[in-house]
Write a protein that holds these residues in place. Structure first.
Motif, PDB file in Angstrom:
ATOM      1  N   MET A  27      14.997  -8.232 -22.990  1.00  0.00           N
ATOM      2  CA  MET A  27      16.291  -8.790 -23.377  1.00  0.00           C
ATOM      3  C   MET A  27      17.419  -7.811 -23.078  1.00  0.00           C
ATOM      4  SD  MET A  27      15.676 -11.792 -24.816  1.00  0.00           S
ATOM      5  CE  MET A  27      17.114 -12.116 -25.863  1.00  0.00           C
ATOM      6  N   SER A  28      18.599  -8.348 -22.833  1.00  0.00           N
ATOM      7  CA  SER A  28      19.802  -7.531 -22.729  1.00  0.00           C
ATOM      8  C   SER A  28      20.423  -7.413 -24.114  1.00  0.00           C
ATOM      9  CB  SER A  28      20.816  -8.166 -21.773  1.00  0.00           C
ATOM     10  OG  SER A  28      22.081  -7.547 -21.912  1.00  0.00           O
ATOM     11  N   ALA A  29      20.651  -6.174 -24.548  1.00  0.00           N
ATOM     12  CA  ALA A  29      21.299  -5.963 -25.842  1.00  0.00           C
ATOM     13  C   ALA A  29      22.783  -6.299 -25.771  1.00  0.00           C
ATOM     14  CB  ALA A  29      21.118  -4.514 -26.281  1.00  0.00           C
ATOM     15  N   VAL A  30      23.308  -6.428 -24.560  1.00  0.00           N
ATOM     16  CA  VAL A  30      24.723  -6.727 -24.358  1.00  0.00           C
ATOM     17  C   VAL A  30      24.995  -8.220 -24.506  1.00  0.00           C
ATOM     18  CG1 VAL A  30      26.618  -6.672 -22.693  1.00  0.00           C
ATOM     19  CG2 VAL A  30      25.049  -4.734 -22.861  1.00  0.00           C
ATOM     20  N   THR A  31      24.204  -9.039 -23.814  1.00  0.00           N
ATOM     21  CA  THR A  31      24.445 -10.484 -23.803  1.00  0.00           C
ATOM     22  C   THR A  31      23.620 -11.237 -24.835  1.00  0.00           C
ATOM     23  OG1 THR A  31      22.707 -10.946 -22.187  1.00  0.00           O
ATOM     24  CG2 THR A  31      24.891 -10.356 -21.315  1.00  0.00           C
ATOM     25  N   LYS A  32      22.634 -10.546 -25.438  1.00  0.00           N
ATOM     26  CA  LYS A  32      21.697 -11.190 -26.373  1.00  0.00           C
ATOM     27  C   LYS A  32      20.911 -12.313 -25.696  1.00  0.00           C
ATOM     28  CE  LYS A  32      24.859 -10.214 -30.228  1.00  0.00           C
ATOM     29  NZ  LYS A  32      25.960  -9.732 -29.372  1.00  0.00           N
ATOM     30  N   LEU A  33      20.753 -12.176 -24.389  1.00  0.00           N
ATOM     31  CA  LEU A  33      20.000 -13.108 -23.556  1.00  0.00           C
ATOM     32  C   LEU A  33      18.967 -12.314 -22.777  1.00  0.00           C
ATOM     33  CD1 LEU A  33      23.073 -15.037 -22.127  1.00  0.00           C
ATOM     34  CD2 LEU A  33      21.398 -16.006 -23.718  1.00  0.00           C
ATOM     35  N   TYR A  68      21.099   0.430 -18.505  1.00  0.00           N
ATOM     36  CA  TYR A  68      21.176  -0.944 -18.997  1.00  0.00           C
ATOM     37  C   TYR A  68      20.650  -0.973 -20.425  1.00  0.00           C
ATOM     38  CZ  TYR A  68      21.866  -2.631 -14.198  1.00  0.00           C
ATOM     39  OH  TYR A  68      22.355  -2.864 -12.930  1.00  0.00           O
ATOM     40  N   LEU A  69      21.402  -1.544 -21.341  1.00  0.00           N
ATOM     41  CA  LEU A  69      20.987  -1.619 -22.742  1.00  0.00           C
ATOM     42  C   LEU A  69      20.026  -2.794 -22.907  1.00  0.00           C
ATOM     43  CD1 LEU A  69      24.476  -1.011 -24.390  1.00  0.00           C
ATOM     44  CD2 LEU A  69      22.671   0.661 -23.960  1.00  0.00           C
ATOM     45  N   THR A  70      18.753  -2.492 -23.177  1.00  0.00           N
ATOM     46  CA  THR A  70      17.733  -3.538 -23.230  1.00  0.00           C
ATOM     47  C   THR A  70      16.844  -3.386 -24.453  1.00  0.00           C
ATOM     48  OG1 THR A  70      16.284  -2.195 -21.832  1.00  0.00           O
ATOM     49  CG2 THR A  70      17.644  -3.845 -20.724  1.00  0.00           C
ATOM     50  N   ALA A  71      16.093  -4.431 -24.731  1.00  0.00           N
ATOM     51  CA  ALA A  71      15.116  -4.442 -25.817  1.00  0.00           C
ATOM     52  C   ALA A  71      14.011  -5.413 -25.424  1.00  0.00           C
ATOM     53  CB  ALA A  71      15.773  -4.877 -27.125  1.00  0.00           C
ATOM     54  N   VAL A  72      12.965  -5.467 -26.227  1.00  0.00           N
ATOM     55  CA  VAL A  72      11.831  -6.359 -25.960  1.00  0.00           C
ATOM     56  C   VAL A  72      11.708  -7.352 -27.104  1.00  0.00           C
ATOM     57  CG1 VAL A  72       9.316  -6.494 -25.736  1.00  0.00           C
ATOM     58  CG2 VAL A  72      10.578  -4.679 -24.565  1.00  0.00           C
ATOM     59  N   ALA A  73      11.511  -8.617 -26.780  1.00  0.00           N
ATOM     60  CA  ALA A  73      11.332  -9.658 -27.796  1.00  0.00           C
ATOM     61  C   ALA A  73      10.047 -10.428 -27.521  1.00  0.00           C
ATOM     62  CB  ALA A  73      12.520 -10.607 -27.820  1.00  0.00           C
ATOM     63  N   MET A 141      28.832  -8.597 -17.585  1.00  0.00           N
ATOM     64  CA  MET A 141      28.718  -7.850 -18.841  1.00  0.00           C
ATOM     65  C   MET A 141      27.616  -6.800 -18.777  1.00  0.00           C
ATOM     66  SD  MET A 141      31.193  -8.795 -20.648  1.00  0.00           S
ATOM     67  CE  MET A 141      30.763  -7.963 -22.189  1.00  0.00           C
ATOM     68  N   GLN A 142      26.497  -7.113 -18.130  1.00  0.00           N
ATOM     69  CA  GLN A 142      25.423  -6.130 -17.988  1.00  0.00           C
ATOM     70  C   GLN A 142      25.928  -4.890 -17.252  1.00  0.00           C
ATOM     71  OE1 GLN A 142      21.421  -9.036 -17.823  1.00  0.00           O
ATOM     72  NE2 GLN A 142      22.151  -8.045 -15.977  1.00  0.00           N
ATOM     73  N   GLU A 143      26.705  -5.117 -16.192  1.00  0.00           N
ATOM     74  CA  GLU A 143      27.214  -3.999 -15.404  1.00  0.00           C
ATOM     75  C   GLU A 143      28.318  -3.243 -16.138  1.00  0.00           C
ATOM     76  OE1 GLU A 143      26.090  -2.673 -12.612  1.00  0.00           O
ATOM     77  OE2 GLU A 143      24.465  -4.142 -12.677  1.00  0.00           O
ATOM     78  N   VAL A 240      27.387 -13.929 -23.994  1.00  0.00           N
ATOM     79  CA  VAL A 240      28.059 -13.002 -23.076  1.00  0.00           C
ATOM     80  C   VAL A 240      29.353 -12.452 -23.658  1.00  0.00           C
ATOM     81  CG1 VAL A 240      27.034 -13.892 -20.960  1.00  0.00           C
ATOM     82  CG2 VAL A 240      29.108 -14.967 -21.862  1.00  0.00           C
ATOM     83  N   ASN A 241      30.025 -13.230 -24.487  1.00  0.00           N
ATOM     84  CA  ASN A 241      31.210 -12.762 -25.226  1.00  0.00           C
ATOM     85  C   ASN A 241      32.269 -12.186 -24.281  1.00  0.00           C
ATOM     86  OD1 ASN A 241      32.719 -12.265 -27.569  1.00  0.00           O
ATOM     87  ND2 ASN A 241      31.910 -10.192 -27.787  1.00  0.00           N
ATOM     88  N   VAL A 242      32.665 -12.981 -23.302  1.00  0.00           N
ATOM     89  CA  VAL A 242      33.662 -12.553 -22.325  1.00  0.00           C
ATOM     90  C   VAL A 242      35.036 -13.094 -22.730  1.00  0.00           C
ATOM     91  CG1 VAL A 242      34.407 -12.689 -19.924  1.00  0.00           C
ATOM     92  CG2 VAL A 242      31.983 -12.465 -20.453  1.00  0.00           C
TER      93      VAL A 242
END
Length: 259
Positions: A27-33, A68-73, A141-143, A240-242
């Motif tokens: 998962m992306s910690a930025v977009t929550k996707l 890249y700010l990431t996590a695992v779900a 947003m990821q970039e 994404v919160n843009v």
């Protein structure tokens, strides 16, 4: 590897993705996707799925090393169908399964889940989706969040131009409260933005079961419905919160009221 072996491996993978036992997504910690990557060779827009949590964490660490700010779900069985179909609204077309391991394989989303093209739905049953915009916003947003102090790099400028081009062509869902007011969000610096949603899934994240009416509005009409203090719109605030600055249309001055 022969064509037959490739086919068997793909069929086995498709079966495993439908009934995985355990399945993990980066998962992306930025977009929550799910984190999305464009493959350098195929140009597929892909996400990363793993059967083993250790492999998923290894990929997340690799991406973290690239800032890249990431996590695992973990994906539960009951989530799978909704998860897979939701990838269509994100513009994702490929699943990179066990990427980086000796069992890695790429699966096209259409091979796993087939659905009707929303563009072919009859009038009155049109589905509001903006996958090209959503995908560009994800990449943007990821970039951007890779940098502690975001700088306008050529890549970010290009993504921003593409994002604005897609936005100008789209139609969006807005939420309307029972008192007929449109909800707004205030940032820490006091700026106010009006939320708009690319699709129903993003809307549902925002209203969280609350009773709200919805309306669909084209981008060109959004300036007409901006509340007084809003600087613009915030696209998918729970995702994404843009934030996009949108100039509110000035009301025509009546004769005799000129300053």
């Amino acid at each position: 590897m022969s064509d037959r072996q490739t086919s068997v491996t793909k069929q086995e993978t498709l079966a495993a993705l439908r009934n995985p036992g355990e399945l993990y997504v980066v998962m992306s910690a930025v977009t929550k996707l799910p984190f999305v990557k464009c493959d350098d060779e195929t140009f597929d827009d892909e996400i990363f799925l793993y059967y083993r949590v250790e492999d998923a964490k290894e990929k997340a660490k690799e991406l973290l090393d690239q800032k890249y700010l990431t996590a695992v779900a973990k994906l539960e069985d009951r989530q799978l169908l909704g998860f897979y179909t939701g990838l269509y609204t994100m513009g994702v077309n490929c699943l990179a399964v066990n990427y980086g391991t000796d069992t890695q394989i790429s699966i096209q989303l259409t091979e796993l889940v087939v659905r009707k093209d929303p563009a072919g739905f009859p009038e009155g049953k049109k589905v509001v989706e903006n996958p090209a915009l959503h995908l560009t916003a994800i990449y943007f947003m990821q970039e951007m969040r890779r940098q502690e102090k975001p700088q306008p790099t050529d890549e970010l400028k290009e993504l921003q131009e593409e994002l604005l081009a897609h936005y100008s062509k789209g139609s969006y869902i807005i939420a309307v409260q029972p008192d007929n007011q449109i909800p707004v969000l205030k940032l820490k610096n006091g700026d106010v933005y009006q939320p708009v949603f690319t699709d129903i899934l993003e809307l549902q994240k925002f209203i969280k079961g609350k009773k709200m009416r919805t309306a669909v509005i084209a981008a060109e009409k959004i300036p007409d419905i901006l509340v007084g203090e809003a600087k613009g719109v915030v696209l998918n605030p729970m995702g994404v919160n843009v934030q996009l600055n949108v100039a509110r249309k000035k009301k025509p001055v009546k004769p005799g009221n000129e300053e």
